[in-house]
Design a protein around this motif. Structure first.
Motif, PDB file in Angstrom:
ATOM      1  N   VAL A 176     -51.001  -3.121   0.369  1.00  8.28           N
ATOM      2  CA  VAL A 176     -51.009  -4.063  -0.745  1.00  8.28           C
ATOM      3  C   VAL A 176     -49.852  -3.652  -1.650  1.00  8.28           C
ATOM      4  O   VAL A 176     -49.768  -2.496  -2.067  1.00  8.28           O
ATOM      5  N   ALA A 177     -48.922  -4.561  -1.912  1.00  9.85           N
ATOM      6  CA  ALA A 177     -47.774  -4.289  -2.776  1.00  9.85           C
ATOM      7  C   ALA A 177     -47.963  -5.040  -4.089  1.00  9.85           C
ATOM      8  O   ALA A 177     -48.187  -6.255  -4.088  1.00  9.85           O
ATOM      9  N   ILE A 178     -47.887  -4.317  -5.203  1.00  7.47           N
ATOM     10  CA  ILE A 178     -48.069  -4.897  -6.532  1.00  7.47           C
ATOM     11  C   ILE A 178     -46.809  -4.635  -7.347  1.00  7.47           C
ATOM     12  O   ILE A 178     -46.376  -3.484  -7.483  1.00  7.47           O
ATOM     13  N   ASN A 249     -62.534   2.189  -7.331  1.00  7.73           N
ATOM     14  CA  ASN A 249     -62.116   1.051  -6.513  1.00  7.73           C
ATOM     15  C   ASN A 249     -61.179   1.393  -5.363  1.00  7.73           C
ATOM     16  O   ASN A 249     -61.104   0.643  -4.388  1.00  7.73           O
ATOM     17  N   ALA A 250     -60.422   2.478  -5.455  1.00  5.07           N
ATOM     18  CA  ALA A 250     -59.397   2.754  -4.444  1.00  5.07           C
ATOM     19  C   ALA A 250     -59.515   4.157  -3.870  1.00  5.07           C
ATOM     20  O   ALA A 250     -58.516   4.745  -3.450  1.00  5.07           O
ATOM     21  N   ARG A 269     -56.515  -2.720   9.453  1.00  5.79           N
ATOM     22  CA  ARG A 269     -55.932  -4.021   9.135  1.00  5.79           C
ATOM     23  C   ARG A 269     -56.671  -4.648   7.961  1.00  5.79           C
ATOM     24  O   ARG A 269     -57.903  -4.605   7.890  1.00  5.79           O
ATOM     25  N   ILE A 270     -55.908  -5.229   7.070  1.00  2.00           N
ATOM     26  CA  ILE A 270     -56.543  -5.846   5.902  1.00  2.00           C
ATOM     27  C   ILE A 270     -56.360  -7.356   5.879  1.00  2.00           C
ATOM     28  O   ILE A 270     -57.195  -8.068   5.311  1.00  2.00           O
ATOM     29  N   LEU A 281     -60.653  -6.284  -1.206  1.00  2.00           N
ATOM     30  CA  LEU A 281     -59.256  -6.191  -1.635  1.00  2.00           C
ATOM     31  C   LEU A 281     -59.046  -6.870  -2.989  1.00  2.00           C
ATOM     32  O   LEU A 281     -58.369  -6.325  -3.876  1.00  2.00           O
ATOM     33  N   PHE A 282     -59.617  -8.047  -3.160  1.00  2.00           N
ATOM     34  CA  PHE A 282     -59.444  -8.761  -4.426  1.00  2.00           C
ATOM     35  C   PHE A 282     -60.073  -7.988  -5.577  1.00  2.00           C
ATOM     36  O   PHE A 282     -59.544  -7.970  -6.691  1.00  2.00           O
TER      37      PHE A 282
END
Length: 366
Positions: A176-178, A249-250, A269-270, A281-282
């Motif tokens: 996940v890239a933020i 959460n992570a 895999r996500i 994920l959300f």
């Protein structure tokens, strides 16, 4: 991007609802126009496999005609039938794979649109600064789901290849890239819960002198690395409330902050058709995004540029009354990248590969 934690309904119906084959076929044609080279590899493989089957059938028939008195015997006819059956099975398997792929892509596209996002089927060698993106070759991300609000977020599966021949290995990740508001020091949170008995599962190691101990239970779940001299900055960024968000959460995700990006890594895999995975994920991203605005106020004191001209012309820029510039956005050179650990395991692995290669060469010579 919609998020259950921010009061916007999370809509996962597209992942499980029945799909009209005509709709998925129509969507596949649209994708083919936008990404004409996307399926080139798959078509090359199927053409090669079918070509081999047809070539085998032709050779079998020619052999029978040449050595069987001009007429193929029963055994050769059976071989021809088998070759044709193999070609049929290959074609059926390819068509089944393509149908499932098209349906998956169609579902993910509908899911992305339903949640205010967009879908991209594949990106080769994504130009991202994270640690997994500069390793190996044949790098590609696939099934990318992207959102632009409240900030840019990208979910994707990812893989790259190392080695060659019998030692070729494909490494599979997901990320996940933020996008952040400003560049920050290079910081890595190695989640201890997903490591093996051999240590960290990250593709690179970092100098142990850069590990920073934080208060509470954080050290039991993450090993935090920051550049030498940036310990106070890491403490400014990882306040107790931020640490609590990561722990809650992570805890099973590795985290990397580099330049103006934050990456969350996992080996599973996500980007899938599993609603539970997307709900998780959300919720993770929603919990973290709510705390990232305060990071945009960080400034690196090492980026101060000294005297700055004030109103009144160039001449006053060199007077004692010149203003001192505050730090600019950015990170000074020492904080941009962590020092990587020298890996004896890597040296030993290369040595073993060289020895094996030399033994194979010597064996061929004999």
């Amino acid at each position: 991007m919609s998020d259950t934690t921010q009061g916007v309904p999370f809509d996962a119906r597209a992942l499980t609802e029945p799909v009209d084959p005509a709709d998925s076929e129509r969507f596949a044609r649209e994708l083919a126009k936008r990404y004409p080279r996307m399926n080139a590899g798959a078509f090359v493989i199927i053409v090669i496999m079918l070509g081999l089957a047809v070539t085998g059938a032709i050779i079998t028939f020619a052999f029978a005609a040449a050595f069987g008195g001009g007429e193929p015997n029963g055994a050769n006819l059976l071989a021809l039938v088998v070759a044709a059956a193999i070609a049929g099975v290959i074609l059926w398997a390819f068509r089944t794979h393509r149908r499932r792929q098209r349906e998956r892509q169609y579902r993910l596209d509908r899911f992305a649109r339903a949640n205010g996002m967009s879908y991209v089927p594949v990106v080769k060698a994504p130009p991202l600064p994270g640690m997994i993106f500069g390793v190996g070759r044949e790098r590609r991300a696939w099934d990318l789901v992207r959102g632009d609000a409240p900030r840019f977020v990208e979910f994707a599966n990812y893989q790259y290849t190392t080695g060659s021949g019998k030692h070729k290995t494909t490494h599979t990740w997901a990320y996940v890239a933020i996008r952040l508001d400003a560049p920050l020091p290079h910081i890595v949170l190695d989640a201890l819960g997903n490591n093996s008995i051999f240590g960290s599962n990250l593709p690179v190691g970092f100098d142990a002198d850069q590990r920073l101990s934080l208060e509470g239970d954080f050290d039991r779940h993450f090993a935090l690395y920051c550049p030498e001299g940036y310990e106070a900055d890491a403490l400014y960024l990882f306040t107790p409330d931020i640490m609590a968000r990561f722990l809650d959460n992570a805890g099973q995700l590795d985290v990397e902050i580099v330049d103006d990006w934050m990456f969350l890594y996992t080996r599973r895999r996500i980007s899938t058709l599993d609603p539970a995975t997307w709900a998780w994920l959300f919720s993770v991203v929603g919990a973290l995004i709510g705390k990232l605005d305060q990071w945009g106020r960080w400034r690196d004191d090492r980026m101060a540029v000294g005297p700055r001209p004030v109103a009144g012309g160039v001449a006053r820029a060199f007077t004692a009354s010149a203003a001192v510039a505050p730090p600019e956005q950015g990170v000074a050179a020492p904080g941009r990248r962590l020092k990587r650990r020298f890996s004896w395991a890597g040296v030993v692995g290369i040595g073993i590969a060289v020895v094996v290669f030399l033994l194979e060469v010597m064996g061929n010579v004999d």
